[in-house]
Scaffold this active site. Sequence first.
Site, short mmCIF file in Angstrom:
data_model
loop_
_atom_site.label_atom_id
_atom_site.label_comp_id
_atom_site.label_asym_id
_atom_site.label_seq_id
_atom_site.Cartn_x
_atom_site.Cartn_y
_atom_site.Cartn_z
CD GLU A 43 78.23 3.65 89.48
OE1 GLU A 43 77.93 3.74 88.27
OE2 GLU A 43 77.76 4.43 90.34
CE1 TYR A 126 79.36 7.42 85.91
CE2 TYR A 126 79.45 5.01 85.75
CZ TYR A 126 78.88 6.17 86.27
OH TYR A 126 77.85 6.08 87.14
CG ASP A 144 76.63 8.35 83.21
OD1 ASP A 144 76.44 9.57 83.18
OD2 ASP A 144 75.86 7.54 83.78
CB CYS A 214 69.99 25.52 81.98
SG CYS A 214 70.03 24.45 80.52
FE1 SF4 Z 1 68.23 20.15 81.49
FE2 SF4 Z 1 66.18 21.84 81.16
FE3 SF4 Z 1 67.50 21.77 83.49
FE4 SF4 Z 1 68.66 22.75 81.33
S1 SF4 Z 1 66.86 23.58 82.36
S2 SF4 Z 1 69.57 21.36 82.79
S3 SF4 Z 1 67.82 21.44 79.72
S4 SF4 Z 1 66.25 20.12 82.57
#
Ligand code: SF4
Length: 376
Positions: A43, A126, A144, A214
């Site tokens: 690390e 971290y 991190d 996401c």
């Molecule tokens: Fe990252 Fe794209 Fe996955 Fe969202 S969809 S976590 S922006 S790689």
Amino acid sequence: MNNGTHQQLDTDLQQALLRWYDENRRDLPWRRERDPYRIWVSEIMLQQTRVDTVIPYYERFLARFPDAATLAAAADDDVLTAWAGLGYYRRARQLHAGVREVVARYGGAVPSEPDELARLPGIGPYTAGAIASIAFNRPVPAVDGNVMRVLSRLFRLRDDVRQASARRRFEEVAASLVPVDRPGDFNQALMELGALICIPGRPRCAGCPVQSHCEAYAAGEQTELPVRSRPPAPQEHELACAIIEADGRLFVERRPPDGLLASLWQFPTVELRPGETPAAAVVRRLAAAFGWAVEPSQQSVRHTHTFTHRRWRLVGIGCRLPTADGVEAADIAASSDDAPAHRWVTAAELAALPLAGPHRRIWEQWQARADETAKS
Ligand code: SF4
């Protein structure tokens, strides 16, 4: 959205990420380990250094210092020499100090509590989280820069990642996600996603295992995150160093034990005064420090090195010592001091010495120039 739905989404995200990690993770030497000392070494080496660069250093370092007791007993210069080439020597010194404390205080057994780990030199939140989760299965986060990038996109967090307050927020978010059954793998999966898929700039969303979770992707904002304020411009410093060769040896000095490039070796170095030439500056420095009246040559090499907050414009000047001074210099070399502040070394000894990075570049250029001159 109620709490139950939230928890289900978090569990789906954990599972998707862990499945992807199980199938795609890179086979790295420290991933075959549960030994906390070895995880710790990896690390620290991985801070600010690429994985490919770290692997050979990690293997050599552990061949030489296979356990905490061996590293704790090693001389400072041996540790710095084993680190040479990785840069950021402060990490090596702090690892060494931390391991010595583990031996002195815990009998060589690395503690498993994140709070105890974080009290050791060189271990921040971290690294404490990484060691505690990977080596001891503690369900704690390890946040991190990579992980902050991933979390900022996953949860569309606009906190400035350069601010300490943002790190605390990201740690809270990560803490709410870390599963109790595979905390180390989960933390490594987030890091691996940041290294391979959710990369800086343009993330590879098409192949992302958590795309459906996401928020930045859903909003089309993945390239705008994380938010990072501009760092201040580095301070400019003009320096000169003297390359003094006498009887096939070179004169080097040790930097102070604290501060930038602490305890590393360098050619005698001085910061230029306003309007001063590099040659005049090294003459001034050597007269003041050693009482030597050196003769600077016309030959010089240059190297610019940017640290986090400052930039060095370093000029290396060849210097000749008048004979009487050479005798005095040889006396210094004969000193029996165990930790001398100055030494005369051969080129081979210089190669094995923990030399400050900018000075190593100056020396490489100096040798390249000498080779060219010899050919022509
Ligand atoms: Fe990252 Fe794209 Fe996955 Fe969202 S969809 S976590 S922006 S790689």
